[in-house]
Write a protein that holds these residues in place. Sequence first.
Motif, PDB file in Angstrom:
ATOM      1  N   ARG A 531       0.838  -1.204   0.000  1.00 20.69           N
ATOM      2  CA  ARG A 531       0.000   0.000   0.000  1.00 20.69           C
ATOM      3  C   ARG A 531       0.875   1.257   0.000  1.00 20.69           C
ATOM      4  O   ARG A 531       0.604   2.231  -0.684  1.00 20.69           O
ATOM      5  CB  ARG A 531      -0.909  -0.036   1.232  1.00 20.69           C
ATOM      6  CG  ARG A 531      -1.682   1.218   1.508  1.00 20.69           C
ATOM      7  CD  ARG A 531      -3.006   1.202   0.787  1.00 20.69           C
ATOM      8  NE  ARG A 531      -3.573   2.538   0.730  1.00 20.69           N
ATOM      9  CZ  ARG A 531      -4.838   2.806   0.975  1.00 20.69           C
ATOM     10  NH1 ARG A 531      -5.671   1.832   1.281  1.00 20.69           N
ATOM     11  NH2 ARG A 531      -5.289   4.033   0.873  1.00 20.69           N
ATOM     12  N   TYR A 532       1.958   1.232   0.804  1.00 23.83           N
ATOM     13  CA  TYR A 532       2.851   2.399   0.898  1.00 23.83           C
ATOM     14  C   TYR A 532       4.237   2.015   0.386  1.00 23.83           C
ATOM     15  O   TYR A 532       5.097   1.550   1.149  1.00 23.83           O
ATOM     16  CB  TYR A 532       2.923   2.903   2.346  1.00 23.83           C
ATOM     17  CG  TYR A 532       1.567   3.321   2.859  1.00 23.83           C
ATOM     18  CD1 TYR A 532       1.018   4.553   2.487  1.00 23.83           C
ATOM     19  CD2 TYR A 532       0.811   2.473   3.658  1.00 23.83           C
ATOM     20  CE1 TYR A 532      -0.242   4.930   2.915  1.00 23.83           C
ATOM     21  CE2 TYR A 532      -0.457   2.845   4.092  1.00 23.83           C
ATOM     22  CZ  TYR A 532      -0.975   4.070   3.718  1.00 23.83           C
ATOM     23  OH  TYR A 532      -2.232   4.424   4.124  1.00 23.83           O
ATOM     24  N   HIS A 558       4.779  11.165   3.905  1.00 20.58           N
ATOM     25  CA  HIS A 558       3.971  10.350   2.989  1.00 20.58           C
ATOM     26  C   HIS A 558       3.498   9.053   3.639  1.00 20.58           C
ATOM     27  O   HIS A 558       2.808   8.258   3.020  1.00 20.58           O
ATOM     28  CB  HIS A 558       4.746  10.040   1.715  1.00 20.58           C
ATOM     29  CG  HIS A 558       5.060  11.268   0.920  1.00 20.58           C
ATOM     30  ND1 HIS A 558       4.090  12.010   0.294  1.00 20.58           N
ATOM     31  CD2 HIS A 558       6.239  11.897   0.688  1.00 20.58           C
ATOM     32  CE1 HIS A 558       4.660  13.049  -0.304  1.00 20.58           C
ATOM     33  NE2 HIS A 558       5.965  12.999  -0.079  1.00 20.58           N
ATOM     34  N   PRO A 560       1.223   7.220   6.645  1.00 24.05           N
ATOM     35  CA  PRO A 560       0.018   7.630   7.370  1.00 24.05           C
ATOM     36  C   PRO A 560       0.309   8.130   8.788  1.00 24.05           C
ATOM     37  O   PRO A 560      -0.358   9.027   9.271  1.00 24.05           O
ATOM     38  CB  PRO A 560      -0.849   6.374   7.395  1.00 24.05           C
ATOM     39  CG  PRO A 560      -0.118   5.305   6.693  1.00 24.05           C
ATOM     40  CD  PRO A 560       1.144   5.847   6.142  1.00 24.05           C
ATOM     41  N   ASN A 561       1.350   7.563   9.443  1.00 23.14           N
ATOM     42  CA  ASN A 561       1.659   8.013  10.802  1.00 23.14           C
ATOM     43  C   ASN A 561       2.979   8.777  10.881  1.00 23.14           C
ATOM     44  O   ASN A 561       3.654   8.802  11.927  1.00 23.14           O
ATOM     45  CB  ASN A 561       1.665   6.828  11.764  1.00 23.14           C
ATOM     46  CG  ASN A 561       0.301   6.171  11.828  1.00 23.14           C
ATOM     47  OD1 ASN A 561      -0.699   6.834  12.101  1.00 23.14           O
ATOM     48  ND2 ASN A 561       0.241   4.895  11.517  1.00 23.14           N
ATOM     49  N   GLU A 565       6.043   6.562  12.417  1.00 22.10           N
ATOM     50  CA  GLU A 565       6.082   5.353  11.597  1.00 22.10           C
ATOM     51  C   GLU A 565       7.465   5.193  10.976  1.00 22.10           C
ATOM     52  O   GLU A 565       7.999   4.081  10.891  1.00 22.10           O
ATOM     53  CB  GLU A 565       4.998   5.428  10.514  1.00 22.10           C
ATOM     54  CG  GLU A 565       4.757   4.102   9.824  1.00 22.10           C
ATOM     55  CD  GLU A 565       3.542   4.142   8.895  1.00 22.10           C
ATOM     56  OE1 GLU A 565       2.664   5.010   9.074  1.00 22.10           O
ATOM     57  OE2 GLU A 565       3.495   3.304   7.979  1.00 22.10           O
ATOM     58  N   GLU A 601       1.709   6.346  -2.597  1.00 23.23           N
ATOM     59  CA  GLU A 601       0.660   5.486  -2.078  1.00 23.23           C
ATOM     60  C   GLU A 601      -0.020   4.772  -3.231  1.00 23.23           C
ATOM     61  O   GLU A 601      -0.250   5.339  -4.289  1.00 23.23           O
ATOM     62  CB  GLU A 601      -0.371   6.312  -1.289  1.00 23.23           C
ATOM     63  CG  GLU A 601      -1.277   5.417  -0.470  1.00 23.23           C
ATOM     64  CD  GLU A 601      -2.362   6.187   0.277  1.00 23.23           C
ATOM     65  OE1 GLU A 601      -2.270   7.421   0.381  1.00 23.23           O
ATOM     66  OE2 GLU A 601      -3.314   5.519   0.734  1.00 23.23           O
ATOM     67  N   THR A 603      -3.285   3.387  -4.119  1.00 26.24           N
ATOM     68  CA  THR A 603      -4.693   3.339  -3.706  1.00 26.24           C
ATOM     69  C   THR A 603      -5.501   2.417  -4.608  1.00 26.24           C
ATOM     70  O   THR A 603      -6.620   2.079  -4.312  1.00 26.24           O
ATOM     71  CB  THR A 603      -5.332   4.734  -3.717  1.00 26.24           C
ATOM     72  OG1 THR A 603      -5.285   5.245  -5.058  1.00 26.24           O
ATOM     73  CG2 THR A 603      -4.612   5.679  -2.785  1.00 26.24           C
TER      74      THR A 603
END
Length: 736
Positions: A531-532, A558, A560-561, A565, A601, A603
Amino acid sequence: MLNGLAGYVRNRGDAGVEILLEGDDQRIECFMRDLNAEKPPLAQIDQLNSAKLSGKNEYQNFTIYKSSQEAETSGSIIPPDIAICNPCLKELRDPKNPRFEYFFITCTDCGPRFTIIERLPYDRENTTMKEFPLCGFCLKEYNDPANRRFHAQTVACPKCGPQAYLTTNQGEPVQTEDPVRLAGKLLSEGHILAIKGYGGFHIAASTLKEKPLKALRATKHRCEKPFAIMARSLDAAKRFAEVSSKEEELLTSPARPIVLLNKSSSYNLSSIVAPNLHNVGVMLPYTGLHYMLFDQVVDSAFVMTSANPPNQPIVNDNEHALKILGRTVDYFLFHNRKIAQRCDDSVMRVHGNQQVFLRRSRGYAPVPIRLKQKSKRCVVSLGGELNNTSCILLNDQAFISQHIGDVENIETRSFLQDATSHLHRLTNCKPETVACDLHPKFTTTILAREMADANGSQLVQVQHHHAHAAGLMAEHGLDEIVSVVCDGYGYGTDGEAWGGEVIFCERESANLKRLGHLEAQPLLGGDLASRYPIRFSAGMLSKAGVNVEKWLMKNGNHLPNGETEAKFILNQLKNDSSIIKTTSCGRVLDGVAAVLGVSFERTYEGESAMKLESVALGGKDILNLKPLLNGNVIDTTNMISMVYQNIGKISTKDLAYSAHAYLARGLASLAAQKASTQGVKSVGFSGGVACNQILAEIMREIVESTGLRFFVHEAVPAGDGGISFGQAVVAGFSRF
Ligand SMILES: [Zn+2]
Ligand SMILES: [Zn+2]
Ligand SMILES: [Zn+2]
């Protein structure tokens, strides 16, 4: 009498059509000539055998015998849906014609087939047209052998056929004489509509206005996934896209697929339609209804994306549509004919002059793929987990189902079951063998096991990339092949994640030989890394000895956390031994995309790799890296390091192209070298990544320069839509 000849014609199902003629030689000769020259546009004569019979004349007339139940089963051809033909289109526009402006005008040469057939033989009472008894006028045409609508099961007119009507998103009727054209006007004004077609619903919107497109992106949970569009005409499409002659041929063919076209320099549609891509999926109208949508507006195209909630099959039922789509759309354009089989639009692209299926569905399914040899046994195969199809292999014909989707939940699972049992009924086949993927936990594997247990049939599990390669081999009638197989993920024979493979397979062997592959790279966080891609890049860069901490901190926004992260990833990297690894080519392309800042990302499936290809098009191989081989393993660490070190020194376009060139060169040279040493003449390229034009072109050049033949898919999807076909081939032809 037919041209003064007597006799009969009857359909003998799999054995073909039998015509018996009585009359003088000259007339018979004349008939034989006409048979080829004047056959209907969709008729195809594979083979013509004729013999002179002795005996005296017995027939007074020429009779067309009704198809018998027996004749129509056991693998006879089930017709696909066909776009409106030119004579019907002309009648649609002719005020003197009784079917003037009738949105579902059809004839023997056009109209829905697969999506309305409930069972065989293909007669009206076995289709969803049975609810519309023919009026006197239609019946007369239906019974007249000289008429274009003779035995056309979909024949209908405004008096007796299906009706269209418009409702609000609550299902309240909108009073209008002309629901279809009003729908077109509403689209043009900026409203979102759900439009019922042959095999499901489309969600439609303006291609010019941002508001409905943004709303659609928000409710459909599709941040950047490109929307397919329907252009009002070929000329209109040519105004915003480049159309080659091959692309034109596909766009206007009776199958009317969505074709990915390069945006032209005068592309003027909203940038939200297909963001950050060089191409856009375009189809032309394929029903009278579609043509009429454009009648009272000036829009050159509308968004027409299949109406399926995330990870669910395309919506096919009026009630269900109201419930599921009511909050997404402003209006519904319904018609009152039931859909017997769901069927999404097909999607294709053209490499050079060659067609590539991204999705083989409406217009093609379930026309069988003809194989060179007869299968040893009848097989049903259930495909993989993503972009799924199922397949029935019977003798030398492989019936691949319509596009099913990602089999992850109960809805898609039951769609797969329905579509497969429908294929069973239509082919009248009793499979002795059930084939599926090697992955022990795939929904399709579990389902296949259940099917095999229930019927007492043999279960054959086929490794994912083996299925890709075997499908390619069978499609071209080869006995053996060395194939490069590149995709996102497939469960390997060692239980590891594969996806950048060089595979040898032969027709009669159930086993594959893995001849080589891309270097295994850490997949930090498993599915999260898909996903990332930035996670994947971090793993590769760290292996390359790059100061990954600096890089991650710079690009942490870039994730999400964010920074937290990034720090977590750094810690994980220190504990390298516990990280699962993958040889996936798709992931490497994603990783390059993140390093180059092209995409962070993923998507939708293939997003980062597709955007990287868009950036690389027209680039040069400035890095010109020589493939680094460690035995049969192609290095990717040095490649990513070189790409990284040259950021700012070489353009992003050329770096993106150089990365493509490196992978293509590495994989193709290894495959060609292995083929040569084993005396194999054919090298192929399969897997979802084979839809990438740059890779396919470079590989072809390398393989052909060594004197070997290079094969890619033309009739079957290169991606996972072709897996069921490959599984069926392995299970059907192998000696067990
Ligand atoms: Zn027609
Ligand atoms: Zn009628
Ligand atoms: Zn695959």
